[in-house]
Design an enzyme around this catalytic site. Structure first.
Site, mmCIF file in Angstrom:
data_model
loop_
_atom_site.group_PDB
_atom_site.id
_atom_site.type_symbol
_atom_site.label_atom_id
_atom_site.label_comp_id
_atom_site.label_asym_id
_atom_site.label_seq_id
_atom_site.Cartn_x
_atom_site.Cartn_y
_atom_site.Cartn_z
ATOM 1 N N THR A 1 -3.360 5.332 -3.883
ATOM 2 C CA THR A 1 -2.296 6.054 -3.160
ATOM 3 C C THR A 1 -0.978 5.981 -3.917
ATOM 4 O O THR A 1 -0.187 6.912 -3.859
ATOM 5 C CB THR A 1 -2.101 5.442 -1.763
ATOM 6 O OG1 THR A 1 -2.023 4.037 -1.908
ATOM 7 C CG2 THR A 1 -3.254 5.785 -0.880
ATOM 8 N N THR A 2 -0.750 4.857 -4.614
ATOM 9 C CA THR A 2 0.506 4.746 -5.367
ATOM 10 C C THR A 2 0.404 5.558 -6.657
ATOM 11 O O THR A 2 1.323 6.291 -7.009
ATOM 12 C CB THR A 2 0.800 3.277 -5.712
ATOM 13 O OG1 THR A 2 0.629 2.502 -4.532
ATOM 14 C CG2 THR A 2 2.202 3.102 -6.199
ATOM 15 N N ASP B 1 -8.900 -0.739 2.154
ATOM 16 C CA ASP B 1 -8.898 0.029 0.904
ATOM 17 C C ASP B 1 -10.155 -0.260 0.095
ATOM 18 O O ASP B 1 -10.825 0.646 -0.387
ATOM 19 C CB ASP B 1 -7.673 -0.339 0.041
ATOM 20 C CG ASP B 1 -6.420 0.386 0.527
ATOM 21 O OD1 ASP B 1 -6.525 1.041 1.573
ATOM 22 O OD2 ASP B 1 -5.377 0.294 -0.123
ATOM 23 N N ASP C 1 0.842 -1.195 0.000
ATOM 24 C CA ASP C 1 0.000 0.000 0.000
ATOM 25 C C ASP C 1 0.880 1.248 0.000
ATOM 26 O O ASP C 1 1.660 1.460 0.927
ATOM 27 C CB ASP C 1 -0.877 -0.060 1.253
ATOM 28 C CG ASP C 1 -1.808 1.123 1.357
ATOM 29 O OD1 ASP C 1 -2.295 1.566 0.312
ATOM 30 O OD2 ASP C 1 -2.030 1.614 2.471
#
Length: 527
Positions: free
Chosen positions: A94-95, A387, A61
């Site tokens: 998020t990445t 998530d 994550d």
């Protein structure tokens, strides 16, 4: 007279080119760090802390990786922040947000080297971002009206989110868990009422969703193991005053019998308190603090199930779920709101006994029990599931859906390219650079899967020049595939958040022309 030194001795400042270089390099390094975790074939990172116990986290994550880093570079901190916000706001992407921001800065660096002013680049980026967002808006699908289709959309989104995580092997199973849990919320984004319990042992496949609430405690000795139509009093009060506390109390007595009298009085006080609690007409008492053996005995005699030391998280959630309130005084029973549930019983999960509350007031509550080989696996599984739950609960509100697998980026890049051709002046270079940065996301997905990204992206681009193309990267077969057939979908809200956050972060770093670092504090200065 020129001022030689404006700052304290150890303060440093970097101006112009050097400052810009430092911020670009820092941001790009962060982006390259998390780049390899992007996509279904992304790899994990092991984070080892230097603190006590040297705890190890294995994660995929982006936000978790960046949160755990201690970074000196100021520009890199901006990227860490946007990934944190992305995590809080929509849960996924998020990445992608960090990779996109890093690529925007990489392109900007080339433009700055070609003597284009940062402000020109920023205004070009702004136009491009607006254009990209509109391109997505034209392509969204919204199946809110049709419940069956919408549930299918949610399943696809959940499976797409989970496919880049540790749960990818059993993604159908977990997608179903997540969708069921979110559908029970009936449109609220409060994930409090979905409880996740981690129990090592078994395999990830053994995880299940349970209606109702599970408390990770054992039932006391000699107490009823099963209660139907339970009335529950949730409390936070001290139940351990039936003995004289030796420390901290000084009592002078002239004989041992007086000590016994004092103890007797304490016991009476305790008995009165227990009578008051039982007087609420309850048959289950859950306390945040300890319950000593004497009051426990009294509760058992009255046929009341007493649960001690339920952790705070547990009782807050229990009160929320059963519709009760947490009480700490018991003098007027009519003002205390009791919780209700149909059945309380003891269940076994693996080796552990837990207490299961079923048929609770708040219909949307449920518990997901995760099983897995070790704590590291469970922690990562919880993050992945969290998530998925975040994304789904956001999608229930904003039900617009896009295809995934690099398709949205190609759609945006195509529109942005066309805008670049129409725009006169230097801005057009910046707009073109924006489209190259967008394409870097599908490129990275392909690279991480060990595919020939240059070849694939060229094919994708050609596909997208046809009308209504659904082409994206199919990493499983290693070629260009039809995303609609493969059922790879993403939430519009996630993509929009990625696009806007990354552009704003890149803009912020581009505006920098000077970095001033304070002098470290010295010990003597404090006198």
């Amino acid at each position: 007279m020129a001022i030689d030194n404006l700052f304290k001795d150890d303060a440093t400042e970097e101006k112009g080119e050097r400052a810009r270089m430092a911020s670009f390099i820092g941001a790009m390094a962060i982006a390259d760090l998390v780049k390899t975790t992007l996509g279904p074939k992304g790899m994990d990172k092991i984070l080892q802390s230097t603190g006590r116990g040297r705890s190890v986290t294995v994660t995929n994550d982006g936000a978790t990786i960046l949160k755990s880093l201690h970074i000196d570079n100021p520009a890199a901190k901006v990227l860490v922040d946007i990934s944190k916000v992305q995590d809080d706001e929509v849960g996924d992407g998020t990445t992608s947000v960090v990779v996109l921001a890093g690529e925007l800065l990489r392109e900007a660096e080339k433009l700055v080297a070609a003597k284009i002013h940062p402000m020109t680049i920023i205004s070009g980026y702004r136009m491009a971002a607006e254009c990209a967002r509109n391109a997505l808006l034209q392509k969204v699908m919204d199946n809110k009206e049709d419940a069956e289709k919408f549930k299918l959309d949610l399943m696809k989104i959940a499976m797409t989110t989970l496919s880049s995580k540790i749960l990818s092997q059993d993604k159908e199973h977990f997608a179903k868990l997540a969708v069921d849990a979110v559908m029970r919320l009936k449109g609220s984004t409060n994930l409090e009422s979905i409880q996740i319990i981690k129990k090592p042992g078994g395999s990830l496949k053994d995880s299940f969703l349970d209606e109702g609430f599970i408390l990770d405690k054992k039932i006391g000795i000699g107490q009823p193991k099963r209660i139907e139509n339970a009335k529950i009093l949730v409390a936070n009060t001290a139940m351990d005053t039936d003995k004289v506390k030796i420390y901290g109390a000084r009592v002078r007595v002239d004989s041992m019998s007086r000590v016994a009298q004092i103890e007797g009085a304490e016991k009476e006080k305790m008995r009165e308190k227990v009578q008051k609690i039982i007087g609420h007409g309850i048959n289950c008492f859950v306390n945040r603090q300890l319950i000593y053996n004497f009051p426990e005995e009294l509760f058992a005699d009255a046929g009341v199930l007493a649960i001690e030391h339920a952790d705070f998280d547990g009782i807050e959630r229990l009160a929320l779920v059963t519709g009760g309130e947490i009480a700490s005084t018991f003098d007027n029973p009519e003002s205390v709101k009791l919780g209700h549930c149909k059945l309380i019983e003891e269940i076994m999960i693996g080796e552990d006994k837990l207490i299961h509350f079923s048929g609770v007031e708040m219909g949307q509550a449920c518990t997901i029990v995760l099983r897995g080989a070790s704590f590291h696996v469970l922690d990562e599984a919880e993050r992945s599931l969290h998530d998925a739950l975040c994304v789904l609960s956001q999608t229930v509100i904003d039900s617009r859906v896009l295809l995934g697998g690099g398709w949205p980026e190609m759609v945006m890049a195509k529109e942005v390219d066309e805008l670049a051709r129409k725009t006169p002046g230097k801005k057009s270079h910046a707009i073109e650079a924006f489209s190259r940065a967008l394409i870097s996301i599908p490129t990275t997905i392909a690279d991480n899967a060990g595919l020939d990204s240059a070849e694939l992206i060229a094919q994708l681009r050609a596909e997208h020049h046809k009308e209504e193309s659904h082409a994206g990267i199919d990493v499983i077969s290693g070629s260009v595939g039809d995303m609609a057939e493969l059922g790879i979908s993403e939430a519009f809200k996630v993509k929009q958040a990625v696009l806007l956050s990354a552009t704003e972060a890149a803009e912020m770093i581009l505006r920098v022309d000077e970095i001033i670092t304070c002098a470290p504090r010295r010990r003597e200065d404090r006198m």
